[in-house]
Motif scaffolding. Structure first.
Motif, PDB file in Angstrom:
ATOM      1  N   GLU A 151       0.830  -1.201   0.000  1.00 29.84           N
ATOM      2  CA  GLU A 151       0.000   0.000   0.000  1.00 29.84           C
ATOM      3  C   GLU A 151       0.868   1.257   0.000  1.00 29.84           C
ATOM      4  O   GLU A 151       0.564   2.230  -0.705  1.00 29.84           O
ATOM      5  CB  GLU A 151      -0.921  -0.005   1.214  1.00 29.84           C
ATOM      6  CG  GLU A 151      -1.940   1.122   1.218  1.00 29.84           C
ATOM      7  CD  GLU A 151      -2.916   0.995   2.375  1.00 29.84           C
ATOM      8  OE1 GLU A 151      -4.116   0.769   2.129  1.00 29.84           O
ATOM      9  OE2 GLU A 151      -2.474   1.128   3.539  1.00 29.84           O
ATOM     10  N   ALA A 152       1.942   1.245   0.797  1.00 28.79           N
ATOM     11  CA  ALA A 152       2.846   2.400   0.843  1.00 28.79           C
ATOM     12  C   ALA A 152       3.496   2.632  -0.516  1.00 28.79           C
ATOM     13  O   ALA A 152       3.695   3.785  -0.936  1.00 28.79           O
ATOM     14  CB  ALA A 152       3.902   2.191   1.928  1.00 28.79           C
ATOM     15  N   ASN A 186       0.870   4.103  -2.845  1.00 29.28           N
ATOM     16  CA  ASN A 186       0.599   5.508  -2.513  1.00 29.28           C
ATOM     17  C   ASN A 186       1.780   6.427  -2.816  1.00 29.28           C
ATOM     18  O   ASN A 186       1.663   7.653  -2.694  1.00 29.28           O
ATOM     19  CB  ASN A 186       0.222   5.640  -1.036  1.00 29.28           C
ATOM     20  CG  ASN A 186      -1.098   4.968  -0.717  1.00 29.28           C
ATOM     21  OD1 ASN A 186      -1.938   4.764  -1.604  1.00 29.28           O
ATOM     22  ND2 ASN A 186      -1.313   4.628   0.544  1.00 29.28           N
ATOM     23  N   ASP A 210       4.600   6.520  -1.123  1.00 30.53           N
ATOM     24  CA  ASP A 210       5.349   6.882   0.081  1.00 30.53           C
ATOM     25  C   ASP A 210       6.766   6.308   0.044  1.00 30.53           C
ATOM     26  O   ASP A 210       7.703   6.913   0.580  1.00 30.53           O
ATOM     27  CB  ASP A 210       4.617   6.377   1.331  1.00 30.53           C
ATOM     28  CG  ASP A 210       3.227   6.983   1.464  1.00 30.53           C
ATOM     29  OD1 ASP A 210       3.052   8.139   1.054  1.00 30.53           O
ATOM     30  OD2 ASP A 210       2.313   6.295   1.966  1.00 30.53           O
ATOM     31  N   ILE A 211       6.906   5.129  -0.541  1.00 30.58           N
ATOM     32  CA  ILE A 211       8.208   4.490  -0.727  1.00 30.58           C
ATOM     33  C   ILE A 211       8.202   3.822  -2.092  1.00 30.58           C
ATOM     34  O   ILE A 211       7.163   3.736  -2.758  1.00 30.58           O
ATOM     35  CB  ILE A 211       8.507   3.426   0.373  1.00 30.58           C
ATOM     36  CG1 ILE A 211       7.411   2.336   0.365  1.00 30.58           C
ATOM     37  CG2 ILE A 211       8.642   4.067   1.741  1.00 30.58           C
ATOM     38  CD1 ILE A 211       7.685   1.174   1.313  1.00 30.58           C
ATOM     39  N   SER A 212       9.363   3.346  -2.516  1.00 34.35           N
ATOM     40  CA  SER A 212       9.454   2.547  -3.742  1.00 34.35           C
ATOM     41  C   SER A 212      10.322   1.334  -3.439  1.00 34.35           C
ATOM     42  O   SER A 212      10.949   1.244  -2.378  1.00 34.35           O
ATOM     43  CB  SER A 212      10.068   3.369  -4.876  1.00 34.35           C
ATOM     44  OG  SER A 212      11.461   3.554  -4.659  1.00 34.35           O
ATOM     45  N   THR A 231      13.767   2.414  -2.611  1.00 28.81           N
ATOM     46  CA  THR A 231      14.023   3.218  -1.412  1.00 28.81           C
ATOM     47  C   THR A 231      14.969   2.445  -0.496  1.00 28.81           C
ATOM     48  O   THR A 231      14.822   1.229  -0.302  1.00 28.81           O
ATOM     49  CB  THR A 231      12.717   3.521  -0.667  1.00 28.81           C
ATOM     50  OG1 THR A 231      11.836   4.257  -1.531  1.00 28.81           O
ATOM     51  CG2 THR A 231      12.975   4.331   0.601  1.00 28.81           C
ATOM     52  N   ILE A 279       8.301   2.854   7.128  1.00 25.38           N
ATOM     53  CA  ILE A 279       6.979   3.323   6.694  1.00 25.38           C
ATOM     54  C   ILE A 279       6.348   4.274   7.699  1.00 25.38           C
ATOM     55  O   ILE A 279       5.790   5.312   7.335  1.00 25.38           O
ATOM     56  CB  ILE A 279       6.054   2.123   6.438  1.00 25.38           C
ATOM     57  CG1 ILE A 279       6.520   1.351   5.196  1.00 25.38           C
ATOM     58  CG2 ILE A 279       4.599   2.577   6.249  1.00 25.38           C
ATOM     59  CD1 ILE A 279       5.805   0.040   4.978  1.00 25.38           C
TER      60      ILE A 279
END
Length: 445
Positions: free
Chosen positions: A77-78, A81, A83-85, A88, A141
């Motif tokens: 989900e992160a 969205n 927020d990370i890849s 990362t 996260i």
């Protein structure tokens, strides 16, 4: 004498052949005698959420590393969205390193002051069930495992889990974490999931992020210069010692074991386009969790098939119409506008009927729909009702349930003009007057 012996030999051989043909591995699961050595069990059709078999599915038990399914979900989900890849990077905290360095926790062996990518950490967690990498991802996260635990419980509520509690990202008992147990939990806390909750979570993961199966299906891979293995023995490990557990179609999902939890496994397999989800909790041994899962999968694949029970346009006999007020027509046809497909057990295709529930807000005080009515207008819901003698286990949750379908008006009915409404009122007046007189006269006798 020799002829008699030959006849006897042929009879015995024939009997043995019959018994052998019946005694396939799936034979024991064809009857309703799924005597599984597990405290809690569930078998679910992943597409519909229909429960095909269950045993005490709502008992909350420690899931051990099956907890990581939620951690995996939140990682995906992160990424979704932004927020990370997968690329990362993060470094390992003192807390995560202390878990990694503890041989009791089967760590892959992390190094501090070194950058690890999300992909590397996720694969170690999902394939090797590593605990320290789970903590590292949680910290990345949410900033801390404590905050990540809040996300886990919020997502559990959002997904419709009932019997559950998340107290850390790994599935370890909190007492194993020393002073590092997450804030808001106690040192004696442990994660809890029912097999139903685990199935809901697993179904959400494979349906929302099917790419997760590409990783959970990897038998072994390389991490930081070492080979790590998947604890899911039902995958093709290319090992003579494990080939007895291999099951065609299995591509996930997560094992679990602690002294408190026993041996647990959330499995999934796909054959001919049909995906099943299984959960077995508190089995007595590492091997038994896979053996019991195989029985469930045999039962699901061999005994159930998703079939179209009711085609689009189907009308339940005796309930084809409903009266209409203030319309050019006195009634309207009702039924389903979409076909209904349900996983059904072999030979039970005829043991179902539809049950209508009309939307009370659509009806007047006399139980009539009021014109105008549009074709395909939703006027209620339809439930599929099983009429057989075996237990119907329902669906894993209200959110996942597809047991309720739309009941629609199959034709349009225009509103009558004032003249026609006046004529109808006059007609209704005389009909009611005649009926009243008839009843009065009938009452004299």
């Amino acid at each position: 004498m020799r002829k008699s012996m030959n006849k006897l030999f042929l009879l015995v051989a024939a009997a043995a052949l019959v018994l052998t043909s019946l005694g396939t591995p799936a034979m024991s699961v064809y009857a309703d005698e799924l005597e599984l050595e597990a405290e809690s069990v569930i078998l679910v059709d992943a597409e519909t959420g229909k429960i095909l078999y269950a045993k005490d599915p709502d008992v909350a038990l420690p899931p051990a590393s099956m907890t990581k399914i939620m951690t995996e979900y939140l990682v995906w989900e992160a990424i979704e969205n932004g927020d990370i890849s997968w690329d990362t990077t993060t470094q390992i905290s003192d807390y995560a390193y202390s878990i990694s360095a503890n041989g009791d926790f089967s760590g892959v062996g992390l190094t501090q002051q070194k950058d690890y990518t999300v992909k590397e950490l996720y694969e170690a967690m999902a394939i090797n069930s590593d605990n320290a990498t789970s903590i590292a991802l949680a910290e990345l996260i949410a900033g801390s495992e404590s905050e990540f635990v809040k996300l886990m419980n919020e997502k559990g509520e959002e997904l419709g889990l009932q019997e559950y509690k998340f107290v850390n990202s790994t599935g370890l008992d909190n007492e194993s974490l020393g002073d590092n147990y997450p804030e808001g939990t106690s040192p004696n806390d442990t994660n809890l999931l029912s097999s139903r909750a685990a199935a809901i979570l697993a179904t959400a993961l494979v349906n929302d992020y099917p790419e997760a199966l590409e990783i959970s299906s990897i038998p072994s891979t390389e991490f930081d210069g070492q080979e790590i293995d998947n604890w899911n023995y039902m995958l093709d490990h290319d090992s003579v010692n494990l080939e007895q557990y291999y099951y065609e179609g299995v591509d996930g999902l997560k094992t679990g074991h602690t002294d408190l939890a026993g041996y647990a496994f959330t499995g999934t397999a796909e054959r001919d386009g049909k995906r099943l989800i299984t959960v077995v909790m508190k089995t007595p041994s590492m091997e038994k969790r896979f053996e019991e899962t195989a029985k469930l999968l045999d039962y699901g694949f061999d005994q159930f098939e998703t079939k179209e029970l009711f085609p689009a346009g189907y009308q339940e006999e005796g309930e084809e119409t409903i009266p209409v007020a203030k319309g050019k027509d006195k009634e309207v046809n009702i039924g389903i506008n979409n076909a209904i497909q349900v996983p059904v057990k072999s030979g039970e295709e005829e043991l179902y009927h539809l049950e209508y529930t009309l939307d009370e807000d659509k009806l007047n005080s006399n139980g009539e729909l009021e014109a105008p009515i549009e074709a395909d207008e939703v006027i209620g819901t339809v439930n599929v009702v099983y009429d057989g003698e075996e237990e119907d286990y329902g669906y894993i949750s209200d959110e996942a349930s597809q047991e309720s379908y739309e009941l629609v008006a199959m034709d349009s009915v225009e509103k009558a003009n004032w003249f026609m409404l006046t004529l109808q009122s006059i007609g209704d007046f005389f009909v009611n007057m005649f009926q009243g007189a008839y009843n009065w006269v009938k009452g004299l006798f």
